[in-house]
Structures are given as structure tokens and as C-alpha cells.
Design a protein around this motif. Structure first.
Motif, PDB file in Angstrom:
ATOM      1  N   THR A 195       0.837  -1.201   0.000  1.00  0.00           N
ATOM      2  CA  THR A 195       0.000   0.000   0.000  1.00  0.00           C
ATOM      3  C   THR A 195       0.868   1.245   0.000  1.00  0.00           C
ATOM      4  OG1 THR A 195      -0.102   0.336   2.391  1.00  0.00           O
ATOM      5  CG2 THR A 195      -1.642  -1.275   1.453  1.00  0.00           C
ATOM      6  N   GLY A 196       0.403   2.267  -0.669  1.00  0.00           N
ATOM      7  CA  GLY A 196       1.104   3.545  -0.626  1.00  0.00           C
ATOM      8  C   GLY A 196       0.986   4.312  -1.927  1.00  0.00           C
ATOM      9  N   GLU A 198       2.635   6.794  -2.594  1.00  0.00           N
ATOM     10  CA  GLU A 198       3.961   7.319  -2.933  1.00  0.00           C
ATOM     11  C   GLU A 198       4.800   6.302  -3.709  1.00  0.00           C
ATOM     12  OE1 GLU A 198       2.988   5.919  -0.194  1.00  0.00           O
ATOM     13  OE2 GLU A 198       4.529   5.596   1.316  1.00  0.00           O
ATOM     14  N   ASP A 238      -3.826   4.280  -1.610  1.00  0.00           N
ATOM     15  CA  ASP A 238      -4.272   4.513  -0.229  1.00  0.00           C
ATOM     16  C   ASP A 238      -5.735   4.936  -0.178  1.00  0.00           C
ATOM     17  OD1 ASP A 238      -1.991   3.888   1.321  1.00  0.00           O
ATOM     18  OD2 ASP A 238      -1.034   5.755   0.722  1.00  0.00           O
ATOM     19  N   GLY A 262       0.497   1.063   5.678  1.00  0.00           N
ATOM     20  CA  GLY A 262      -0.898   1.350   6.004  1.00  0.00           C
ATOM     21  C   GLY A 262      -1.411   0.707   7.278  1.00  0.00           C
ATOM     22  N   ASP A 269      -4.083   5.379   6.572  1.00  0.00           N
ATOM     23  CA  ASP A 269      -3.829   3.951   6.803  1.00  0.00           C
ATOM     24  C   ASP A 269      -5.154   3.192   6.736  1.00  0.00           C
ATOM     25  OD1 ASP A 269      -0.986   4.129   7.263  1.00  0.00           O
ATOM     26  OD2 ASP A 269      -1.497   5.194   9.102  1.00  0.00           O
TER      27      ASP A 269
HETATM   28 MG    MG Z   1       1.507   4.296   3.788  1.00  0.00          MG
END
Ligand code: MG
Ligand code: AMP
Length: 429
Positions: A195-196, A198, A238, A262, A269
Motif C-alpha cells: 500500500t502507498g 507514494e 491509499d 498502512g 492507513d
Molecule cells: Mg503508507
């Protein structure tokens, strides 16, 4: 002031409590399959292997030399009555004679020792490497240089137990008793996602604010190295809906779902609410560093109803996003969990976490409330050096390290102290 061992603050689990809770949820997966012994590397045995024969199968010689009767050795030359290379069967040893014999060859009946060829004087005429007569210059003892039948393995002995991880040498041992096929546990199927918002993949240009998804490369390959069948769902944005979709997709064909990132409790999160919506979740704050947040839960397999039965759920482990935290918690928690799913006993699964006691050639003057796992290297003096940046974001430390120092909560380290060292070679095994 009273203090719970290893607990930094109320509500935090100690490392041992978290391990106990996590491993008590692990179940061996059902079923077994038969594989050619040659193809079973890193699989876990689903049945004991019992030897049907003695190893070695017959008395044989450990040396090139002469098989003889000890009682017949004297100052007189003895005739060489036969020649027995490895893989050939000689006749009974004629009285008053010796047999030329080569390493691995079966001892002829009647002989009770072998004398090395270096301890024998050859008397001509010789035919090739076999003289007609020899003078034995050594008073052999009964049994000398003879490897006895069954000396390594007796027929009927269990040589490899159910739950055993098959190393190259274990496969060799199975082969040495003639086992052509082994019955092993099926591969554990692990689906993973990362997850992310970025995250970017190597090969893509990095946009401002982005970083590369290194956890994917660490965790997918760490799972493969454990012998898992990995389904890699890649990066998940996310949002709650994307995380829930990914969980359902993952659960459709997995024994275990593994994620990174997350699992803190910030607004970005989404793992906690997503797993709660698709199953159930325990969020743990573990009194350890790196790797404080860890999530364990169960995700319903779509179409399997609401049951909690093992075949209706996929286990879920959510690791923190920081690269060192996710790597260390993988080694310490996920790996034993997977080993139990693969059919290993709990004590065998935890074996790689047994520490060696080695000397710290560094100081760690600041005690932490949490149990720490410090990245260290073995030095040429047999002590341990510390990686200077112990941040949980510094993946360099994990590549540099030979292992982790398992430092109890509230403990400083002075140069020369003995510390608990967990070698990377066993943690990754
Ligand atoms: Mg994260
Ligand atoms: P999170 O656990 O999502 O709060 O992430 C903690 C830190 O780990 C943040 O700095 C993230 O950017 C970083 N991180 C999360 N996922 C990954 C990943 N897959 N690869 C590398 N770093 C990550």
C-alpha cells in the motif's frame, strides 16, 4: 514503579506475547503431494522417511589395499588370490591368501581386515597394479579399514521426520536409501500487495514525492525463498475501496495475505478498516524496534459464506511500511508463521530465532523502552560491529548486516558486553 517486561506502555504487547498470539493462529495447510526427490528442495516432508535398507548396504573397504585374515599375517609373503574393484563382488577369500581391493568394494567373505597398500611390499611378478605376492608390513587389527553394513543407517530407522525442511543434504540422505519420490506438503499460497500512493516501480520515472517500492522486491523474494507460491498484486492506492478490492482479490486464491504499509492508525492507513470490513483484525503495537505496528487477521474467501472454518478464510498479516521494519518483522514473525503453515512444528519454526552469545565491539548507551533488533556485522576479531544508522528506513543496514542483536528493553550495551546475536543465515533459512 512496577513495569511489565518489555512493555513500553499499557496496551503494547511484548515481543513474546505477540509471537505467542500470532503462532497460535497458524495452522498447517491440508493435503500433500508426491514429488521426485530431485525436485523437492526447500519443501516440507508430509510423511516420515524410513530406510528400507542398511547404509552402507554391505561391509566395504575404506582404503585401496589388501583384504586379509588378521590371523594369517606373518613374515611370509602371501599370494594375491583375487582382485575386487568397487561395484564388483569377489569370491570367498582363499585360506592363506589376500585379495587386492579398492575403496568402496565389498569385503570378501572370510576377510576380517584391510591393510592399506602403503603398508604392503609388492613382490613381483606384478600384473598391472596387482602383484602375485605381497609382504604385509603391518599387524592389522580385526575390522581395520572396514566400513560395516548399516554403520550409517540401519534398515527400519526413520531418517527424516515429517515436518522436516528438505535441504540438499536431506535430499541426498533420502536418495542414499533409494527413495525416488518424497511426499511433501503443498506449497503455501501467499498473495501480497503493497500500500502507498507514494510508491513507484523501478523502470518508472520518480515523480515528486514518490519512492520506489522496495518492499515488493524484499517480501516477494523472501516468500519465494521459503518455498511459497507467491501471487504478487503489486501496488494498491491509499483508499479504503482499493484496499478492500485488493483483499478480496487476494483472498480468492491464497492461504495467507501479506501486505506492507498502512498499518499505523493515521487517516491514510486503510488496512485496518479494510480488513475489518472483509473479515476480522487484531492490530498490535509490539514493544519492539524496528517494527512496532503489526496486524493479524482473517479475510473471508469470497463465495465461501461466513464461516470461520480454515477453508473459508485466508490468514492476513500486515507489516509496517518502513523497509527495515517490514524485513525484520518478516523474518521474526511471518517466517515462523509460514513454516507452521508448511507443516513444521512450532519449536522447529522458532529454531532460527535462537541466539548466539557474542561480544559487542560497540557501545549502545541509550536504553529503549522497546526490545531492539540492531543491525550488526561480525568482525575479524569474532566480535560485532554496529551499523551506524539504525533508522528503520535504512535498507542499506539490512544488506550490510550479518545479523541482528536482540537487545532487551531498557538495556544499554557497553563495549565488550556479551549480547544475543541472531545470524542472518539462520533467520533467512
Ligand atoms: Mg503508507
Ligand atoms: P506506512 O507504514 O504506510 O505508514 O509507511 C511507513 C514508511 O514506509 C513511509 O515512509 C513509506 O513511504 C515507506 N514505505 C511504505 N511502503 C513501502 C514500500 N513498499 N517500499 C518502500 N518504502 C515503503
Amino acid at each position: 514503579m512496577s513495569q511489565l517486561p518489555n512493555a513500553a506502555r499499557p496496551g503494547m504487547l511484548s515481543f513474546d506475547e505477540a509471537m505467542e498470539r500470532l503462532l497460535s493462529a497458524a495452522r498447517p495447510i491440508m493435503g500433500s503431494e508426491s514429488l521426485p526427490t530431485m525436485d523437492a528442495l526447500h519443501r516440507v516432508l508430509a510423511e516420515d522417511i524410513v530406510s528400507g535398507l542398511n547404509v552402507p548396504p554391505m561391509d566395504n573397504t575404506q582404503m585401496d589395499g589388501y583384504a586379509l585374515r588378521v590371523s594369517e599375517v606373518s613374515a611370509k609373503a602371501l599370494p594375491v588370490s583375487q582382485r575386487i574393484p568397487a561395484g564388483h563382488v569377489g569370491g570367498a577369500l582363499e585360506p592363506g591368501s589376500v585379495a587386492r581391493i579398492f575403496t568402496g568394494a565389498m569385503i570378501p567373505s572370510g576377510a576380517d581386515a584391510v591393510v592399506m597398500q602403503e603398508q604392503v611390499e609388492q613382490i613381483s611378478p606384478a600384473q598391472g597394479d596387482t602383484p602375485a605376492f605381497v609382504m604385509v608390513k603391518h599387524q592389522a587389527k580385526p575390522g581395520e579399514w572396514i566400513r560395516r553394513a548399516g554403520e550409517d543407517i540401519r534398515a527400519g530407522t526413520c531418517i527424516l521426520k515429517l515436518g522436516r525442511l528438505l535441504s540438499p543434504q536431506a535430499l541426498g540422505l533420502a536418495a542414499s536409501v533409494g527413495v525416488a519420490e518424497v511426499v511433501v506438503k503443498p506449497k503455501v499460497k501467499v498473495a501480497c500487495f503493497f500500500t502507498g500512493d507514494e510508491l513507484a516501480m523501478p523502470g518508472e520515472a520518480l515523480k515528486p514525492g514518490a519512492i520506489y517500492n522496495s518492499n515488493r522486491f524484499v517480501l516477494v523474494n523472501a516468500l519465494r525463498a521459503l518455498g511459497c507460491e507467491v501471487r504478487d498484486l503489486g501496488i494498491v492506492p491509499d483508499t479504503l475501496s482499493a484496499t478492500r478490492d485488493a483483499l478480496r482479490d487476494a483472498a480468492s486464491d491464497a492461504d495467507l495475505i501479506l501486505t506492507s504499509g498502512g498499518v499505523s492508525v493515521g487517516e491514510e492507513d486503510h488496512v485496518k478498516p479494510a480488513v475489518e470490513a472483509e473479515g476480522e483484525l487484531d492490530m498490535w503495537q509490539i514493544a519492539m524496534k524496528p517494527g512496532k505496528p503489526l496486524a493479524y487477521g482473517k479475510v473471508r474467501i469470497p463465495g465461501q459464506g461466513d464461516s470461520q472454518a480454515e477453508n473459508s478464510i485466508a490468514h492476513f498479516i500486515g507489516l509496517p511500511g518502513n523497509p527495515v521494519s517490514s524485513f525484520v518483522t518478516f523474518l521474526l514473525f511471518v517466517k515462523p508463521f509460514v513454516r507452521i503453515m508448511q507443516g513444521m512444528s512450532k519449536s522447529d519454526a522458532l529454531n532460527p530465532l535462537r541466539a548466539l552469545h557474542l561480544r559487542a565491539d560497540f557501545a549502545w548507551p541509550k536504553a529503549d523502552k522497546r526490545r531492539e533488533f540492531l543491525r550488526v556485522c561480525l568482525n575479524a576479531q569474532g566480535g560485532l560491529d554496529l551499523f551506524e544508522n539504525q533508522s528503520s528506513a535504512v535498507l542499506t543496514s539490512t544488506v550490510w548486516a550479518d545479523g541482528l542483536v536482540d537487545n532487551p528493553a531498557m538495556q544499554t550495551i557497553a563495549k565488550g558486553d556479551m549480547v544475543r546475536f541472531l545470524p542472518m543465515s539462520s533467520l533467512q533459512q
